[in-house]
Write a protein that holds these residues in place. Sequence first.
Motif, PDB file in Angstrom:
ATOM      1  N   TYR A  93      74.091  88.765  48.486  1.00 17.47           N
ATOM      2  CA  TYR A  93      73.686  89.129  49.844  1.00 17.47           C
ATOM      3  C   TYR A  93      72.206  88.840  50.080  1.00 17.47           C
ATOM      4  O   TYR A  93      71.344  89.379  49.386  1.00 17.47           O
ATOM      5  N   GLN A  94      71.931  87.971  51.051  1.00 12.99           N
ATOM      6  CA  GLN A  94      70.576  87.564  51.422  1.00 12.99           C
ATOM      7  C   GLN A  94      69.736  87.219  50.191  1.00 12.99           C
ATOM      8  O   GLN A  94      68.587  87.651  50.056  1.00 12.99           O
ATOM      9  N   SER A  95      70.338  86.437  49.304  1.00 14.40           N
ATOM     10  CA  SER A  95      69.669  86.052  48.071  1.00 14.40           C
ATOM     11  C   SER A  95      69.694  84.543  47.895  1.00 14.40           C
ATOM     12  O   SER A  95      69.864  84.040  46.775  1.00 14.40           O
ATOM     13  N   PHE A  96      69.514  83.823  49.002  1.00 13.37           N
ATOM     14  CA  PHE A  96      69.512  82.367  48.928  1.00 13.37           C
ATOM     15  C   PHE A  96      68.280  81.771  49.602  1.00 13.37           C
ATOM     16  O   PHE A  96      67.525  81.030  48.987  1.00 13.37           O
ATOM     17  N   TRP A  97      68.043  82.121  50.860  1.00 12.96           N
ATOM     18  CA  TRP A  97      66.924  81.561  51.602  1.00 12.96           C
ATOM     19  C   TRP A  97      65.657  82.411  51.394  1.00 12.96           C
ATOM     20  O   TRP A  97      65.715  83.639  51.441  1.00 12.96           O
ATOM     21  N   LEU A  98      64.548  81.742  51.151  1.00 16.30           N
ATOM     22  CA  LEU A  98      63.240  82.394  51.111  1.00 16.30           C
ATOM     23  C   LEU A  98      63.196  83.604  50.172  1.00 16.30           C
ATOM     24  O   LEU A  98      62.786  84.694  50.547  1.00 16.30           O
ATOM     25  N   VAL A  99      63.638  83.386  48.942  1.00 19.94           N
ATOM     26  CA  VAL A  99      63.583  84.474  47.956  1.00 19.94           C
ATOM     27  C   VAL A  99      62.711  84.068  46.765  1.00 19.94           C
ATOM     28  O   VAL A  99      62.975  84.464  45.631  1.00 19.94           O
ATOM     29  N   GLY A 100      61.685  83.274  47.030  1.00 18.87           N
ATOM     30  CA  GLY A 100      60.755  82.898  45.973  1.00 18.87           C
ATOM     31  C   GLY A 100      60.681  81.397  45.785  1.00 18.87           C
ATOM     32  O   GLY A 100      61.534  80.640  46.287  1.00 18.87           O
ATOM     33  N   PRO A 101      59.700  80.946  45.068  1.00 17.44           N
ATOM     34  CA  PRO A 101      59.508  79.503  44.866  1.00 17.44           C
ATOM     35  C   PRO A 101      60.618  78.835  44.070  1.00 17.44           C
ATOM     36  O   PRO A 101      60.764  77.607  44.101  1.00 17.44           O
ATOM     37  N   ASP A 102      61.400  79.621  43.318  1.00 15.64           N
ATOM     38  CA  ASP A 102      62.499  79.051  42.545  1.00 15.64           C
ATOM     39  C   ASP A 102      63.847  79.196  43.246  1.00 15.64           C
ATOM     40  O   ASP A 102      64.894  78.954  42.641  1.00 15.64           O
ATOM     41  N   ALA A 103      63.834  79.572  44.520  1.00 20.35           N
ATOM     42  CA  ALA A 103      65.073  79.753  45.278  1.00 20.35           C
ATOM     43  C   ALA A 103      65.793  78.417  45.438  1.00 20.35           C
ATOM     44  O   ALA A 103      65.147  77.362  45.524  1.00 20.35           O
ATOM     45  N   PRO A 104      67.127  78.426  45.484  1.00 19.83           N
ATOM     46  CA  PRO A 104      67.865  77.165  45.672  1.00 19.83           C
ATOM     47  C   PRO A 104      67.451  76.436  46.944  1.00 19.83           C
ATOM     48  O   PRO A 104      67.440  75.198  46.973  1.00 19.83           O
ATOM     49  N   SER A 105      67.121  77.192  47.990  1.00 20.69           N
ATOM     50  CA  SER A 105      66.731  76.563  49.244  1.00 20.69           C
ATOM     51  C   SER A 105      65.395  75.841  49.127  1.00 20.69           C
ATOM     52  O   SER A 105      65.102  74.927  49.910  1.00 20.69           O
ATOM     53  N   HIS A 124      70.979  78.614  60.236  1.00 21.78           N
ATOM     54  CA  HIS A 124      71.200  78.475  61.677  1.00 21.78           C
ATOM     55  C   HIS A 124      72.694  78.430  61.991  1.00 21.78           C
ATOM     56  O   HIS A 124      73.132  77.748  62.923  1.00 21.78           O
ATOM     57  N   ASN A 125      73.454  79.158  61.227  1.00 23.92           N
ATOM     58  CA  ASN A 125      74.887  79.319  61.462  1.00 23.92           C
ATOM     59  C   ASN A 125      75.327  80.541  60.677  1.00 23.92           C
ATOM     60  O   ASN A 125      75.278  80.550  59.441  1.00 23.92           O
ATOM     61  N   GLY A 126      75.757  81.575  61.384  1.00 18.67           N
ATOM     62  CA  GLY A 126      76.101  82.822  60.720  1.00 18.67           C
ATOM     63  C   GLY A 126      77.266  82.706  59.768  1.00 18.67           C
ATOM     64  O   GLY A 126      77.326  83.414  58.751  1.00 18.67           O
ATOM     65  N   TYR A 127      78.200  81.808  60.048  1.00 13.84           N
ATOM     66  CA  TYR A 127      79.372  81.649  59.195  1.00 13.84           C
ATOM     67  C   TYR A 127      79.005  80.891  57.911  1.00 13.84           C
ATOM     68  O   TYR A 127      79.493  81.233  56.829  1.00 13.84           O
ATOM     69  N   GLU A 128      78.133  79.881  58.042  1.00 18.18           N
ATOM     70  CA  GLU A 128      77.653  79.177  56.851  1.00 18.18           C
ATOM     71  C   GLU A 128      76.869  80.133  55.949  1.00 18.18           C
ATOM     72  O   GLU A 128      77.020  80.107  54.716  1.00 18.18           O
ATOM     73  N   ASP A 129      76.037  80.983  56.555  1.00 18.57           N
ATOM     74  CA  ASP A 129      75.249  81.917  55.752  1.00 18.57           C
ATOM     75  C   ASP A 129      76.135  82.944  55.056  1.00 18.57           C
ATOM     76  O   ASP A 129      75.852  83.362  53.926  1.00 18.57           O
ATOM     77  N   THR A 130      77.191  83.372  55.724  1.00 18.52           N
ATOM     78  CA  THR A 130      78.122  84.314  55.082  1.00 18.52           C
ATOM     79  C   THR A 130      78.794  83.667  53.889  1.00 18.52           C
ATOM     80  O   THR A 130      78.941  84.288  52.817  1.00 18.52           O
ATOM     81  N   LEU A 131      79.192  82.408  54.030  1.00 16.15           N
ATOM     82  CA  LEU A 131      79.800  81.690  52.908  1.00 16.15           C
ATOM     83  C   LEU A 131      78.795  81.490  51.783  1.00 16.15           C
ATOM     84  O   LEU A 131      79.143  81.601  50.597  1.00 16.15           O
ATOM     85  N   LEU A 132      77.552  81.210  52.128  1.00 15.47           N
ATOM     86  CA  LEU A 132      76.518  81.036  51.112  1.00 15.47           C
ATOM     87  C   LEU A 132      76.290  82.313  50.325  1.00 15.47           C
ATOM     88  O   LEU A 132      76.188  82.286  49.090  1.00 15.47           O
ATOM     89  N   GLU A 133      76.199  83.433  51.027  1.00 22.83           N
ATOM     90  CA  GLU A 133      75.794  84.682  50.399  1.00 22.83           C
ATOM     91  C   GLU A 133      76.954  85.446  49.766  1.00 22.83           C
ATOM     92  O   GLU A 133      76.798  86.042  48.696  1.00 22.83           O
ATOM     93  N   LEU A 134      78.127  85.455  50.421  1.00 27.44           N
ATOM     94  CA  LEU A 134      79.246  86.282  49.955  1.00 27.44           C
ATOM     95  C   LEU A 134      80.514  85.482  49.704  1.00 27.44           C
ATOM     96  O   LEU A 134      81.571  86.061  49.435  1.00 27.44           O
ATOM     97  N   GLY A 135      80.435  84.166  49.798  1.00 28.92           N
ATOM     98  CA  GLY A 135      81.577  83.323  49.486  1.00 28.92           C
ATOM     99  C   GLY A 135      82.727  83.499  50.465  1.00 28.92           C
ATOM    100  O   GLY A 135      82.588  84.090  51.533  1.00 28.92           O
ATOM    101  N   TYR A 136      83.869  82.956  50.061  1.00 32.02           N
ATOM    102  CA  TYR A 136      85.039  83.054  50.933  1.00 32.02           C
ATOM    103  C   TYR A 136      85.548  84.491  51.040  1.00 32.02           C
ATOM    104  O   TYR A 136      86.169  84.865  52.043  1.00 32.02           O
TER     105      TYR A 136
END
Length: 458
Positions: free
Chosen positions: A311-323, A338-350
């Motif tokens: 949960y919210q552990s992908f974008w802007l979480v440090g210099p070593d973040a995947p993003s 910039h897409n709530g459904y893409e972010d949900t899939l990124l953070e919490l999967g299917y």
Amino acid sequence: MHEAVLRSQRPGLAAPSGRVIDRYAIIPLLACVYATIAFPLILVTCSPTDSACLLEARPESKIFWPILSAVALVVALRNRSRLRFPPILIILFAYLALAGASVAWAFKPEASGIRFAQQAMIIASIALPAIVATRSTDLLRGLFWCFFIAAVLNMLFVMGRPPIDVKFATWGYPGYFSGKNYLGECAAVAFLLALHELLHPGRRRILGIVTALMSVALLLLSNSKTALALAVLVPAFAWALLKLSRAIRVPVWVIVVSIPICWMAFSFVTGFSMNRVSYMLYGDSTFTGRTIIWDFANMQIAKKPLLGWGYQSFWLVGPDAPSIVEAPGWVKEMPNAHNGYEDTLLELGYAGFFLLVAFILATIHGIGRLARFDLSRAWILLSIVLYVAITNGLESTWMRGFEMLWVVFVIAAVEAARYWGQARPAANSAIARRPAMRRIHGPRLRPPSTPINVVRSR
């Protein structure tokens, strides 16, 4: 009484009622005020291009949400006999629970845990006091007052604050928000809520007209084309869905699910894709660069498809973040997909994605049930829900802190949940009350020519 029942069954008319904003409803409405008015005013000193100032944790939020959630918890415990959890809230809590569990496998557990704790406080502050509030509580009216004040303040800021006119940004007035799109979203919700006020006579209608005019002006000044288009189209779409559902006797959520399925079939047969729609709306086929972000997000989703990165552990979480490490070019600077459904899939999967979809559809189903009793209220709630759901195709607000549209959606969902157990239309309820009224006024005289067995069968 009969006139009120008839008015509630006629399209476009709101039945007069004794709805009030009680003390319990004030708690979720304070959450709306903080997300829509107070916090943006705190950030008004930040430059729209200063991402560090806009994204840093604020001490005001660290004080406000713990206090509000503690008050909500006390209210819920003192009224625990009135607590009930319809399917809408059960799915919402399951969605929240998955976010909490994801801290265990999050890329940055510390950041994920802090953000989950805040999200739990936000949802508790809205859901718990609203559920124990009386049936006559009018959350929709309170929501309108919140956005009426926001519209007035934004009109003042538009007159005193210059528009955004910098490189790589579309021209438009931001009001007291950090960006013009936020102003467009705020004005669109204010416009939808004003439509409900127009259905009531007297001062409510006058205030609704004033708010609608201010909202249209703000939509134009913000230059937010998506918000303007949806503010016009969504109410008509929501009304058509409710009328079609009633005509063919199919739940609204089933019709909503069938729309993307039909679109995918149409797109497959004709080759007419969303890229073509983007070119028609924006003059380019990438939704102003969003498809580049989505392509990167889809590659990262494929790496952890079931439960995501946390949960919210992908974008802007440090210099070593995947993003930061793997994103191309300017995508590294993005705060979200910039897409709530893409972010949900990124953070919490299917798993999280299906819970989110279930929460949205359960809310729509609850609104469809509400339409049996209060068509005008169901119309506006469905308009708000569809507006937020469609906007999340281009922006990301699903369970992201106290984003304005997320807070509004949760309030709309809770409002639908409050009526879940009511099973009979208002007209039937009025008929059911008639025998008690006859007992008050005495027995009804039987015409001499009426057989006694006919009278007993009534």
